[in-house]
Design a protein around this motif. Structure first.
Motif, PDB file in Angstrom:
ATOM      1  N   ARG B 178     -49.687  25.866 -14.889  1.00  0.00           N
ATOM      2  CA  ARG B 178     -48.923  24.452 -14.722  1.00  0.00           C
ATOM      3  C   ARG B 178     -49.821  23.319 -14.470  1.00  0.00           C
ATOM      4  O   ARG B 178     -50.476  23.254 -13.260  1.00  0.00           O
ATOM      5  N   GLY B 179     -49.736  22.291 -15.539  1.00  0.00           N
ATOM      6  CA  GLY B 179     -50.266  21.093 -15.178  1.00  0.00           C
ATOM      7  C   GLY B 179     -51.869  20.969 -14.967  1.00  0.00           C
ATOM      8  O   GLY B 179     -52.384  19.720 -14.839  1.00  0.00           O
ATOM      9  N   VAL B 180     -52.635  22.173 -15.340  1.00  0.00           N
ATOM     10  CA  VAL B 180     -54.009  22.393 -15.261  1.00  0.00           C
ATOM     11  C   VAL B 180     -54.569  21.825 -16.457  1.00  0.00           C
ATOM     12  O   VAL B 180     -54.292  22.172 -17.504  1.00  0.00           O
ATOM     13  N   GLU B 181     -55.420  20.682 -16.521  1.00  0.00           N
ATOM     14  CA  GLU B 181     -56.199  20.536 -17.727  1.00  0.00           C
ATOM     15  C   GLU B 181     -57.579  20.927 -17.885  1.00  0.00           C
ATOM     16  O   GLU B 181     -58.569  20.501 -17.009  1.00  0.00           O
ATOM     17  N   VAL B 182     -57.895  21.763 -18.699  1.00  0.00           N
ATOM     18  CA  VAL B 182     -59.219  22.178 -18.407  1.00  0.00           C
ATOM     19  C   VAL B 182     -60.065  21.346 -19.617  1.00  0.00           C
ATOM     20  O   VAL B 182     -59.774  21.282 -20.824  1.00  0.00           O
ATOM     21  N   GLU B 183     -60.761  20.456 -19.262  1.00  0.00           N
ATOM     22  CA  GLU B 183     -61.563  19.232 -20.051  1.00  0.00           C
ATOM     23  C   GLU B 183     -62.517  20.037 -21.383  1.00  0.00           C
ATOM     24  O   GLU B 183     -62.475  19.578 -22.373  1.00  0.00           O
ATOM     25  N   LEU B 184     -63.372  20.617 -20.773  1.00  0.00           N
ATOM     26  CA  LEU B 184     -64.493  21.246 -21.414  1.00  0.00           C
ATOM     27  C   LEU B 184     -63.806  22.379 -22.116  1.00  0.00           C
ATOM     28  O   LEU B 184     -63.121  23.138 -21.547  1.00  0.00           O
ATOM     29  N   LYS B 212     -53.536  22.020 -20.467  1.00  0.00           N
ATOM     30  CA  LYS B 212     -54.324  21.857 -21.687  1.00  0.00           C
ATOM     31  C   LYS B 212     -55.797  22.488 -21.716  1.00  0.00           C
ATOM     32  O   LYS B 212     -56.486  22.454 -20.580  1.00  0.00           O
ATOM     33  N   VAL B 213     -55.766  23.243 -22.936  1.00  0.00           N
ATOM     34  CA  VAL B 213     -57.078  23.978 -23.003  1.00  0.00           C
ATOM     35  C   VAL B 213     -57.587  23.875 -24.261  1.00  0.00           C
ATOM     36  O   VAL B 213     -56.958  23.843 -25.304  1.00  0.00           O
ATOM     37  N   THR B 214     -59.008  23.888 -24.818  1.00  0.00           N
ATOM     38  CA  THR B 214     -59.406  24.039 -25.867  1.00  0.00           C
ATOM     39  C   THR B 214     -60.491  25.262 -25.936  1.00  0.00           C
ATOM     40  O   THR B 214     -61.109  25.511 -25.047  1.00  0.00           O
TER      41      THR B 214
END
Ligand SMILES: Nc1ncnc2c1ncn2[C@@H]1O[C@H](COP(=O)(O)OP(=O)(O)O)[C@@H](O)[C@H]1O
Ligand SMILES: [Mg+2]
Lengths: 257, 455
Positions: B178-184, B212-214
């Protein structure tokens, strides 16, 4: 030798003859204006010179510095130094100006030689500054969503980047407000010199206040019906083309420049 | 077509491997290999195998396989790949970097995990998980069991989904709390290596609320000429308000048979975007199910395919609007040369309570030769009111005036063609707001052109 020379050119599309025995010689270093009413075949002439596949050449020849260019493919003509600034430039979705121009510049390098990116961008930015174009243009798709004026500026940017020997500018003034017209004219004038011959196609005299031609030709119904100095443009502005249009059907033989 | 990713051809000339004698995949799922797996999982595998055996092979008369070259689906030759030796591993690893900056990386070849670049400490501390599937099913059994292949494959490949489940032993598990954004981005490689090797790539990605994740998955062949079979499944679970980008860069060699099934579930106010790039494969099928289960959910389904020779790309999609106020936007663009074939079958379904839905489906085929063939079957099924939907499929050729414009600038015909095709595809690729990945995809597409014999 050092000229673009068109002799007795006849061109048809769908069995309709549009260029009807046209002759014109533009020496390198000169600017020749072609003026004429709508539909007289000015754009057709421009496209035929650059090799558009839709038109059928039935007679005549076109020599660029002595070489018959009608036998060459459009891209070969361009690489040999012929340039057309289109009256209606195409929109190329998804291809950025930077990539498009890079491909065009790369195509002019000797086989196996790679374009040096830093030099390329330096030159591109210099020419954009000359034409007062924002640098963000480079990442926009070619002509897509451009205003009429932006499209015309983009044509002149390409002219400046590709440095041809002969350039045909087809109604580059149309769609430009007076400020844009001055910028574009400044761009063309800065390229003017002994190494460039120009055919400047225009409908209005206005452009010729800013780009002073060496010669002016009147084109009606696919022929050059009169040639003169820059003062001819002023006369046309005053009297219009009517006097030529009434005689057009009486002209049996093509008027020779 | 030659394949740029073929990295092991020279090595294999030096040390041609002995033929290995694994039994064909059709003779049944692995015994020994699955030995360390928990009993519940092995039970699932056995059930899946029974399902696989009971279901008929696809037939062209079935709507989901209309226009498909079902003959390409003969699986009898495929076997599990042999163990890779050190030279092979090194060589493959050398070619398993596509993005310079990643959050983590997993590299598989023939179902063997060759390397794992772990997540950076701060992400680990915040509870982000990136691990092989085999470990996840032991350590995160609850999450795993809740989401692993939770959506039945309804777009035609139920049989292959069962085969996948029976065989899958490796793959990737991603969990973002929850709430964690993985930028790379997280980067994953799946290589096919052995002659006639079969692989069953899997990714189970769970993005919890507001995370958030890609993720980008690369599918590549280590050899130019070796046939292989890939049967993959993606489970993407996008929690409330979360944002997931999934990119599939499919670049198998042109001997590979590939079937991939994607199921994405997008919850309330969440967004799932997938970009599928299909360049390789002899026959490559891609089934994509996108379920919009919460109000405000949005799904972008993007794909580009560049096919040549006798390549076939077969896409089947379902945009399933289950909740009101949901949006889905599908944009598929295909460029076909030579005798390539392309099929698209897609449905937008707006379920009875899914009012105020916006759903779009656009397919564009660019036919670069007379013998290329594209068949598109778009579809709508609307059971709710106040719905904005559009769908359309078109096929066309290169615009002659655009072409002349490029030629008139001195750009040679093949280069002009390539520019126009890339431009056509860019509308899709540029929808991804991730410059590094966009550049990468442009590069892959360009490579495909570079390695085509110029006509
Ligand atoms: N592609 C074409 N197909 C049919 N007719 C054409 C085409 N291009 C030009 N024409 C015709 O040729 C004539 C000259 O057109 P054009 O060269 O555009 O004139 P101008 O540029 O002087 O206004 C017009 O009558 C026009 O309708
Ligand atoms: Mg015109």
């Amino acid at each position: 030798m050092n000229k673009l020379s068109i002799t007795n050119l006849r061109v048809s599309i769908a069995d309709q003859e549009i260029i009807r025995g046209l002759s014109l010689a533009v020496p390198k270093g000169e600017i020749h204006a072609i003026m004429g009413p709508n539909g007289s075949g000015k754009s057709t002439l421009a496209k035929v010179l650059t090799g558009h596949p839709d038109y059928k050449i039935t007679a005549g020849e076109v020599l660029m510095d002595g070489e018959n260019i009608l036998a060459l493919a459009p891209d070969e003509r361009a690489r040999k130094g012929l340039f057309l600034a289109f009256q209606y430039p195409s929109e190329i979705p998804g291809v950025t100006i930077a990539n498009f121009l890079r491909a065009a510049v790369q195509a002019r390098l000797p086989e196996g030689e790679e374009l040096e990116a830093t030099d390329y961008y330096a030159k591109l930015y210099e020419k954009m500054d000359l034409l007062e174009m924002d640098r963000s243009f480079t990442s926009r798709s070619v002509n897509e969503g451009f205003s009429g004026g932006e499209k015309k500026r983009n044509e002149i940017l390409q002219l400046a980047m590709l440095q041809p020997k002969y350039a045909v500018l087809d109604e580059t003034d149309s769609g430009l407000d007076i400020d844009a017209l001055k910028v574009v004219a400044h761009g063309v004038n800065s390229l003017r010199g002994p190494n460039l011959g120009v055919i400047l196609i225009t409908h209005y005299q206005r452009l010729l206040d800013y780009i002073i031609p060496d010669h002016v030709h009147v084109m009606v119904q696919g022929r050059i019906v009169r040639s003169g100095g820059k003062e001819l443009a002023l006369e046309l502005e005053e009297k219009g083309y009517e006097s030529y249009e009434t005689v057009k059907d009486e002209i049996g033989e093509p008027a020779m420049a | 077509m030659t394949n740029q990713t073929a990295v092991l051809d020279e090595v294999m000339e030096l040390e041609s491997p002995l033929a290995h004698s694994e039994p064909a995949i059709l003779s049944g799922p692995p015994g020994a290999r699955g030995a360390e797996l928990p009993a519940w999982f092995r039970d699932q595998q056995r059930t899946a195998w029974a399902t696989f055996e009971s279901l008929p092979f696809p037939n062209r008369k079935d709507q989901p396989w209309r226009f498909s070259s079902v003959d390409a689906l003969d699986l009898s030759r495929y076997v599990p790949g042999p163990r890779l030796n050190e030279t092979e591993r090194t060589k493959i690893l050398d070619h398993s970097i596509a993005l310079d900056a990643v959050a983590g990386r997993l590299i598989f070849a023939d179902e063997q995990l060759l390397r794992r670049d772990p997540l950076p400490e701060p992400l680990l501390k915040r509870g982000v998980l990136l691990m092989p599937l085999e470990r996840a099913l032991l350590e995160h059994e609850d999450l795993f069991r809740r989401h692993f292949m939770a959506q039945p494959a309804t777009l035609g490949s139920a049989k292959f989904a069962a085969l996948h489940q029976a065989w899958v032993t490796s793959g990737t598990f991603v969990y973002v709390p929850r709430g964690v954004e993985v930028e790379l981005p997280i980067e994953i490689f799946h290589w096919l290596h052995g002659e006639n090797a079969a692989v069953f790539p899997h990714i189970l990605l769970i993005a919890d609320e507001l995370s958030k994740v890609t993720v980008i998955e690369h599918f590549r062949s280590a050899h130019r000429e070796r046939a292989g079979f890939a049967c993959g499944v993606n489970d993407l679970v996008v929690g409330q308000g979360a944002k997931v980008n999934y990119i599939c860069a499919q670049n198998w060699n042109d001997k590979v048979l590939s079937i991939q099934m994607n199921a994405t579930t997008v919850s309330r106010e969440a967004s799932g975007l997938s970009l599928n790039v299909h360049l390789g494969g002899a026959y490559s099928r891609f089934e994509s199910l996108s379920r919009l289960t919460g109000e405000g959910a949005r799904s972008d389904l993007l794909a580009v395919a560049v096919t040549d020779g006798t390549q076939e790309f077969d896409a089947r999609t379902l945009q399933d609007h289950i909740s009101p106020h949901t949006t889905s936007d599908l944009l598929y663009k295909n460029a076909l040369t030579d005798r390539a074939r392309n099929t698209f079958g897609g449905l937008i379904r707006v379920e009875p309570h899914a009012h105020f839905t916006d759903a779009y489906q656009t397919v564009r085929n660019l036919l670069l030769s007379d013998d290329a063939e594209a068949n598109s079957m778009p579809g709508l099924e609307i059971l709710a009111d106040n719905v904005k939907c559009s769908h359309g499929a078109t096929s066309g050729q290169i615009n002659e005036e655009e072409m002349f414009y490029l030629l008139a600038r001195g750009i040679p015909l093949p280069v002009a063609k390539q520019l126009l095709v890339s431009g056509f595809l860019n509308e899709v690729v540029d929808r991804l707001d991730h410059p590094a990945i966009t550049d990468l995809v442009h590069g892959l597409i360009e490579d495909k052109f570079q390695h085509r014999p110029r006509e």
